[in-house]
Design a protein around this motif. Structure first.
Motif, PDB file in Angstrom:
ATOM      1  N   UNK A   1       1.121  -1.024   0.084  1.00 30.44           N
ATOM      2  CA  UNK A   1       0.087  -0.090   0.081  1.00 30.44           C
ATOM      3  C   UNK A   1       1.216   1.063  -0.311  1.00 30.44           C
ATOM      4  N   UNK A   2       0.822   2.095  -0.791  1.00 28.93           N
ATOM      5  CA  UNK A   2       1.307   3.832  -0.459  1.00 28.93           C
ATOM      6  C   UNK A   2       0.647   4.283  -0.041  1.00 28.93           C
ATOM      7  N   UNK A   3       1.188   4.760   0.800  1.00 25.72           N
ATOM      8  CA  UNK A   3       1.128   6.300   2.467  1.00 25.72           C
ATOM      9  C   UNK A   3       1.415   7.529   1.802  1.00 25.72           C
ATOM     10  N   UNK A   4       0.834   8.253   1.527  1.00 27.55           N
ATOM     11  CA  UNK A   4       0.790   9.533   1.613  1.00 27.55           C
ATOM     12  C   UNK A   4       0.875   9.969   3.034  1.00 27.55           C
ATOM     13  N   UNK A   5       2.114  11.208   3.269  1.00 28.46           N
ATOM     14  CA  UNK A   5       1.995  11.927   4.481  1.00 28.46           C
ATOM     15  C   UNK A   5       2.156  13.260   4.960  1.00 28.46           C
ATOM     16  N   UNK A   6       1.932  14.092   4.871  1.00 30.44           N
ATOM     17  CA  UNK A   6       1.803  16.055   4.571  1.00 30.44           C
ATOM     18  C   UNK A   6       2.604  16.091   5.933  1.00 30.44           C
ATOM     19  N   UNK A   7       2.692  17.427   5.765  1.00 28.16           N
ATOM     20  CA  UNK A   7       3.394  18.034   7.297  1.00 28.16           C
ATOM     21  C   UNK A   7       5.085  17.398   7.747  1.00 28.16           C
ATOM     22  N   UNK A   8       4.626  16.758   6.935  1.00 27.33           N
ATOM     23  CA  UNK A   8       6.620  16.325   7.487  1.00 27.33           C
ATOM     24  C   UNK A   8       7.269  17.888   7.966  1.00 27.33           C
ATOM     25  N   UNK A   9       8.333  17.410   8.815  1.00 29.24           N
ATOM     26  CA  UNK A   9       9.445  18.861   9.163  1.00 29.24           C
ATOM     27  C   UNK A   9      10.320  18.998   8.571  1.00 29.24           C
ATOM     28  N   UNK A  10      10.295  20.114   7.823  1.00 27.10           N
ATOM     29  CA  UNK A  10      11.448  20.099   6.652  1.00 27.10           C
ATOM     30  C   UNK A  10      13.238  19.209   7.350  1.00 27.10           C
ATOM     31  N   UNK A  11      13.004  19.649   8.780  1.00 25.87           N
ATOM     32  CA  UNK A  11      13.816  18.858   9.244  1.00 25.87           C
ATOM     33  C   UNK A  11      14.288  16.987   9.285  1.00 25.87           C
ATOM     34  N   UNK A  12      13.512  16.661   9.144  1.00 23.52           N
ATOM     35  CA  UNK A  12      13.189  15.500   9.234  1.00 23.52           C
ATOM     36  C   UNK A  12      13.959  14.966   7.734  1.00 23.52           C
ATOM     37  N   UNK A  13      14.924  13.697   8.168  1.00 22.54           N
ATOM     38  CA  UNK A  13      15.410  12.638   6.576  1.00 22.54           C
ATOM     39  C   UNK A  13      14.118  11.314   6.427  1.00 22.54           C
ATOM     40  N   UNK A  14      14.181  10.719   5.676  1.00 19.84           N
ATOM     41  CA  UNK A  14      14.005   9.951   4.894  1.00 19.84           C
ATOM     42  C   UNK A  14      14.000   8.630   5.322  1.00 19.84           C
ATOM     43  N   UNK A  15      15.383   8.705   6.202  1.00 24.11           N
ATOM     44  CA  UNK A  15      15.803   7.019   7.387  1.00 24.11           C
ATOM     45  C   UNK A  15      14.967   7.227   8.689  1.00 24.11           C
ATOM     46  N   UNK A  16      14.706   9.241   9.389  1.00 24.37           N
ATOM     47  CA  UNK A  16      13.603   9.401  10.034  1.00 24.37           C
ATOM     48  C   UNK A  16      11.988   9.180  10.196  1.00 24.37           C
ATOM     49  N   UNK A  17      11.829   9.201   9.140  1.00 18.58           N
ATOM     50  CA  UNK A  17      10.542   8.958   8.999  1.00 18.58           C
ATOM     51  C   UNK A  17      10.090   7.463   8.491  1.00 18.58           C
TER      52      UNK A  17
END
Length: 109
Positions: A1-17
Motif C-alpha cells: 500500500x502507498x501511504x501519503x504523509x503531509x506536514x513532515x518537518x523540513x529537518x526530518x530525514x527519510x531514515x527518520x520517517x
C-alpha cells in the motif's frame, strides 16, 4: 500500500520517517519529496508498505501524531490521474481589474 504523509518537518530525514513507520511493519520505501530548484523538502512524502493490514494500522496510529514538533497528516495515497495540472487561475478579465496604477487624465489633479 502507498501511504501519503503531509506536514513532515523540513529537518526530518527519510531514515527518520522510515523508522517511524517500521514500528508498524516492513517498509518497502520511504521518500520525502524535494523541491527541484532549492533541493529543500516540500513537506510531504510517501511510504510504501507491502502488508496492507500493517499499513492501515500505521495510518490510523500516525495520522495526527506529533513528529519532530509537527502534526503529521497520514492517509492512503490516491493514484495519480491524467488530469491536466491546475493553474493558478487568472488570465481572464475581471471587472474593475487593476493594472498596478490608476490612469487619470490631467484634469483630475
Amino acid at each position: 500500500m502507498n501511504i501519503y504523509v503531509a506536514n513532515i518537518p523540513f529537518k526530518a530525514s527519510e531514515q527518520e520517517l522510515r523508522g517511524l513507520f517500521e514500528e508498524y511493519g516492513e517498509v518497502s520505501s520511504a521518500k520525502i519529496i524535494m523541491d527541484k530548484v532549492t533541493q529543500r523538502s516540500r513537506g510531504f512524502g510517501f511510504i510504501e508498505m507491502s502488508d496492507e493490514s500493517a499499513a492501515r494500522q500505521a495510518i490510523t496510529s500516525l495520522n495526527g501524531f506529533n513528529f519532530l514538533g509537527k502534526t503529521l497528516v497520514v492517509n492512503e495515497a490516491r493514484p495519480k490521474t491524467d488530469a491536466p495540472p491546475r493553474s493558478g487561475g487568472g488570465g481572464g478579465y475581471r471587472s474593475g481589474g487593476g493594472g498596478g496604477f490608476n490612469r487619470r487624465n490631467n484634469n483630475d489633479y
